[in-house]
Design a protein around this motif. Structure first.
Motif, PDB file in Angstrom:
ATOM      1  N   LYS A   5      25.538  48.031 -26.492  1.00  0.00           N
ATOM      2  CA  LYS A   5      26.322  49.238 -26.214  1.00  0.00           C
ATOM      3  C   LYS A   5      27.613  48.873 -25.486  1.00  0.00           C
ATOM      4  O   LYS A   5      28.693  49.356 -25.813  1.00  0.00           O
ATOM      5  CB  LYS A   5      25.520  50.236 -25.373  1.00  0.00           C
ATOM      6  CG  LYS A   5      24.483  50.992 -26.137  1.00  0.00           C
ATOM      7  CD  LYS A   5      23.786  51.989 -25.224  1.00  0.00           C
ATOM      8  CE  LYS A   5      22.657  52.687 -25.953  1.00  0.00           C
ATOM      9  NZ  LYS A   5      21.941  53.623 -25.059  1.00  0.00           N
ATOM     10  N   GLN A   9      31.468  49.249 -26.850  1.00  0.00           N
ATOM     11  CA  GLN A   9      32.468  50.020 -26.112  1.00  0.00           C
ATOM     12  C   GLN A   9      33.702  49.186 -25.814  1.00  0.00           C
ATOM     13  O   GLN A   9      34.809  49.707 -25.765  1.00  0.00           O
ATOM     14  CB  GLN A   9      31.865  50.532 -24.797  1.00  0.00           C
ATOM     15  CG  GLN A   9      30.840  51.619 -24.982  1.00  0.00           C
ATOM     16  CD  GLN A   9      30.156  51.984 -23.674  1.00  0.00           C
ATOM     17  OE1 GLN A   9      30.288  51.290 -22.671  1.00  0.00           O
ATOM     18  NE2 GLN A   9      29.401  53.081 -23.692  1.00  0.00           N
ATOM     19  N   GLU A  10      33.535  47.905 -25.620  1.00  0.00           N
ATOM     20  CA  GLU A  10      34.642  47.014 -25.257  1.00  0.00           C
ATOM     21  C   GLU A  10      35.115  46.159 -26.425  1.00  0.00           C
ATOM     22  O   GLU A  10      35.721  45.117 -26.216  1.00  0.00           O
ATOM     23  CB  GLU A  10      34.208  46.104 -24.092  1.00  0.00           C
ATOM     24  CG  GLU A  10      33.832  46.842 -22.844  1.00  0.00           C
ATOM     25  CD  GLU A  10      34.989  47.604 -22.237  1.00  0.00           C
ATOM     26  OE1 GLU A  10      36.152  47.168 -22.377  1.00  0.00           O
ATOM     27  OE2 GLU A  10      34.729  48.654 -21.623  1.00  0.00           O
TER      28      GLU A  10
END
Length: 187
Positions: A5, A9-10
Motif C-alpha cells: 500500500k 501510494q509513493e
C-alpha cells in the motif's frame, strides 16, 4: 500487504528516484569509460613509441571512437546492472522462503560471479579498439570470441578483482554510512 500500500501510494517518488539513480549510474559509467579509454591510449602511446602525451590529450585523441565506445559501454553496463538487480531481487524474494537467511550470501555470490562474467566478456573490446584500430561495434562483438582460448584464466582474474572491488565497496559503505557507494557503484 501494508508495505505494498505504501509502495503504491509513493510510486511517483519511487519512479523519480529510480530515474535519478539510473541517470547518475549512466553518468558515472560514462566518466569511468572516458578515463579507461584515455588511460589505455596513454599506455599504448608510451609502450609503442615512448610518447609522453598528457592525460587530457589521450582522452580527446580519438574522441569520436571514445564517444561510441563509451555509449556502448554504458548501454552494456546499464543492461547488465538492471539484469543483475532483477535476477538477484527475484532470487532473494523467492529464495528467502526456501533458504531463509542463507539466500543473501548466495545472491552476493551470484552477483559477483555475473559481474566478473560481464567484465570478462568486454575485456578485449578496449584493446581491440585502441591497438587493433577496429570498429567499436565489431570490437565488442569479437571480445567474447577472443577470450575463448583463455577464458578460465581471464574469468578467474576478473572474479578475484570483482571480489576485491566488492569488499572495498562494502567496507567503504560501512565506514561512510553508505556515502562511498556514490563513487564506487559504477565500477
Amino acid at each position: 500487504a501494508d508495505c505494498f500500500k505504501v509502495l503504491m501510494q509513493e510510486r511517483g517518488a519511487i519512479a523519480l528516484a529510480l530515474c535519478g539513480t539510473i541517470l547518475i549510474f549512466c553518468i558515472f559509467s560514462y566518466l569511468v569509460g572516458l578515463a579507461d579509454f584515455g588511460s589505455a591510449y596513454l599506455v599504448n602511446d608510451y609502450m609503442t613509441s615512448l610518447t609522453k602525451s598528457s592525460y587530457m590529450t589521450s582522452i580527446f585523441k580519438d574522441f569520436k571512437r571514445n564517444l561510441l565506445y563509451n555509449l556502448i559501454y554504458v548501454a552494456i553496463n546499464l543492461s547488465a546492472f538492471i539484469l543483475f538487480a532483477v535476477f538477484c531481487g527475484l532470487m532473494f524474494v523467492y529464495g528467502i522462503k526456501v533458504l531463509s537467511i542463507f539466500v543473501f550470501p548466495l545472491v552476493v555470490v551470484v552477483y559477483v560471479m555475473a559481474k566478473a562474467l560481464k567484465r570478462t566478456w568486454v575485456s578485449q573490446a578496449l584493446p581491440d579498439v585502441i591497438i587493433g584500430k577496429n570498429k567499436v561495434v565489431s570490437a565488442y562483438s569479437n571480445s567474447a570470441k577472443k577470450t575463448k582460448g583463455h577464458f578460465g584464466k581471464s574469468y578467474t582474474t576478473y572474479l578475484v578483482a570483482t571480489l576485491v572491488n566488492f569488499y572495498v565497496q562494502i567496507s567503504g559503505a560501512i565506514v561512510t554510512f553508505g556515502a562511498s557507494l556514490i563513487f564506487t557503484l559504477p565500477f
